[in-house]
Design a protein around this motif. Structure first.
Motif, PDB file in Angstrom:
ATOM      1  N   ASP A   1     -10.724   8.397  -4.613  1.00  7.87           N
ATOM      2  CA  ASP A   1     -11.942   8.720  -3.877  1.00  7.87           C
ATOM      3  C   ASP A   1     -11.579   9.013  -2.416  1.00  7.87           C
ATOM      4  O   ASP A   1     -10.932   8.189  -1.757  1.00  7.87           O
ATOM      5  N   PRO A   2     -11.955  10.173  -1.883  1.00  5.54           N
ATOM      6  CA  PRO A   2     -11.534  10.562  -0.527  1.00  5.54           C
ATOM      7  C   PRO A   2     -11.878   9.546   0.557  1.00  5.54           C
ATOM      8  O   PRO A   2     -11.052   9.269   1.439  1.00  5.54           O
TER       9      PRO A   2
ATOM     10  N   LEU B   1       0.847  -1.189   0.000  1.00  6.14           N
ATOM     11  CA  LEU B   1       0.000   0.000   0.000  1.00  6.14           C
ATOM     12  C   LEU B   1       0.879   1.234   0.000  1.00  6.14           C
ATOM     13  O   LEU B   1       1.828   1.335   0.789  1.00  6.14           O
ATOM     14  N   ILE B   2       0.577   2.180  -0.892  1.00  4.99           N
ATOM     15  CA  ILE B   2       1.285   3.461  -0.944  1.00  4.99           C
ATOM     16  C   ILE B   2       0.266   4.583  -0.775  1.00  4.99           C
ATOM     17  O   ILE B   2      -0.787   4.574  -1.409  1.00  4.99           O
ATOM     18  N   LEU B   3       0.586   5.544   0.077  1.00 11.43           N
ATOM     19  CA  LEU B   3      -0.262   6.716   0.308  1.00 11.43           C
ATOM     20  C   LEU B   3       0.509   7.964  -0.105  1.00 11.43           C
ATOM     21  O   LEU B   3       1.694   8.114   0.230  1.00 11.43           O
TER      22      LEU B   3
ATOM     23  N   ARG C   1      -9.142   7.509   2.760  1.00 11.00           N
ATOM     24  CA  ARG C   1      -9.147   7.590   4.229  1.00 11.00           C
ATOM     25  C   ARG C   1      -9.168   6.210   4.859  1.00 11.00           C
ATOM     26  O   ARG C   1      -8.514   5.965   5.884  1.00 11.00           O
ATOM     27  N   ALA C   2      -9.906   5.278   4.269  1.00 11.23           N
ATOM     28  CA  ALA C   2      -9.950   3.912   4.809  1.00 11.23           C
ATOM     29  C   ALA C   2      -8.572   3.273   4.759  1.00 11.23           C
ATOM     30  O   ALA C   2      -8.149   2.587   5.708  1.00 11.23           O
TER      31      ALA C   2
ATOM     32  N   TYR D   1      -3.069   2.021   7.328  1.00 12.39           N
ATOM     33  CA  TYR D   1      -1.640   2.339   7.443  1.00 12.39           C
ATOM     34  C   TYR D   1      -1.318   2.872   8.840  1.00 12.39           C
ATOM     35  O   TYR D   1      -0.296   2.504   9.443  1.00 12.39           O
ATOM     36  N   ASP D   2      -2.184   3.712   9.375  1.00 16.33           N
ATOM     37  CA  ASP D   2      -1.954   4.257  10.711  1.00 16.33           C
ATOM     38  C   ASP D   2      -1.926   3.150  11.755  1.00 16.33           C
ATOM     39  O   ASP D   2      -1.133   3.186  12.710  1.00 16.33           O
ATOM     40  N   ARG D   3      -2.795   2.147  11.584  1.00 12.57           N
ATOM     41  CA  ARG D   3      -2.842   1.060  12.561  1.00 12.57           C
ATOM     42  C   ARG D   3      -1.575   0.198  12.518  1.00 12.57           C
ATOM     43  O   ARG D   3      -1.041  -0.158  13.567  1.00 12.57           O
ATOM     44  N   VAL D   4      -1.117  -0.134  11.314  1.00 15.14           N
ATOM     45  CA  VAL D   4       0.108  -0.934  11.245  1.00 15.14           C
ATOM     46  C   VAL D   4       1.300  -0.105  11.710  1.00 15.14           C
ATOM     47  O   VAL D   4       2.233  -0.632  12.330  1.00 15.14           O
TER      48      VAL D   4
END
Length: 273
Positions: A236-237, A211-213, A241-242, A247-250
């Motif tokens: 899609d916003p 996953l890349i953000l 966000r999902a 990513y924040d959790r990992v």
């Protein structure tokens, strides 16, 4: 992400290389002359003239050395986005202008952080029928993505590496050691933050796919979710966000930079022994 040059892009790169050669010969310069003047090896210069992807800073150097008054810079602006296959082109355009890049890597070192030897070994493994010349072109293309990280205004890059990534001996122990040693100075700087997600902590929200953000210059965000054959650019916003929450959790469950450095150092010692 393999990020091989698109067929049409390869043709344009070949023509760009022919233009370099024609101008060099018009000036009465040898391959070695041009390589030395621009700060590259003769072998690399030969690849550029034969259609390999070029470093982004090269067109300006060409114009300076050969006195072409911006011709090569203009040509490069026209063709640079055409190097990538259609399925990657929109993503690469966004990555090139991103202010922040965050990546969860479950399988291999992220392309933006790979050493040439690691990238070469990876390309050889996933492209067993490719010629050595084609492999070198892929490596050049991947390394060209890293130029911006060394620019005066680099993006902020964060990454969470699954522990399997730092233990997978891509290219053998020596190549892996070199790669891991290259990561250590990047673990915690003003522009980079790298951490390891330990296997012992089990399943997590991002498990299963790279996953890349991207945080964009206009304040928008995008995500790229890698699949088995190709990937999906997500703009899609709500969907972005999902993925950001995953990513924040990992990230929250990963080791600290100091703990990550200790684990990577331990793996380096294992490789060398």
């Amino acid at each position: 992400m393999r990020f091989e040059a698109a067929p049409d892009g390869a043709k344009r790169l070949h023509r760009f290389g022919l233009a370099i050669r024609a101008q060099r010969e018009r000036k009465g310069l040898t391959l070695a002359d041009m390589a030395a003047a621009c700060g590259y090896s003769t072998s690399a210069w030969s690849r550029y003239e034969n259609g390999s992807p070029i470093p982004p800073e090269l067109p300006a150097k060409l114009d300076e050395v050969m006195g072409t008054q911006g011709m090569f810079a203009v040509l490069w602006d026209v063709i640079k986005d055409e190097m990538w296959p259609d399925r990657y082109r929109d993503y690469m355009r966004l990555e090139d202008g991103a202010r922040e890049i965050g990546e969860y890597a479950p399988y291999v070192i992220p392309g933006l952080l790979q050493t040439p030897a690691y990238a070469r070994a990876l390309f050889e493994a996933v492209n067993p029928d490719a010629t050595p010349e084609a492999i070198e072109s892929m490596v050049d293309l991947r390394m060209s993505r890293q130029i911006r990280l060394r620019s005066a205004d680099p993006p902020y890059v964060s990454a969470v590496l699954d522990e399997a990534v730092i233990r997978r001996a891509v290219g053998g122990p020596a190549v892996l050691c070199e790669q891991l040693e290259a990561l250590l100075p990047l673990l915690d700087t003003s522009r980079t933050l790298l951490r390891v997600a330990p296997l012992a902590r089990g399943a997590h929200a991002a498990l299963g796919a790279p996953l890349i953000l991207l945080g964009l210059a206009d304040g928008g965000q995008a995500a790229y979710q890698e699949g088995l054959v190709n990937g999906q650019l997500v703009e899609d916003p709500d969907a972005v966000r999902a993925r950001r929450r995953s990513y924040d959790r990992v990230s929250a469950d990963a080791l600290t930079p100091g703990e990550s450095a200790a684990l990577i150092t331990a793996v380096i010692k294992e490789c060398k022994s």
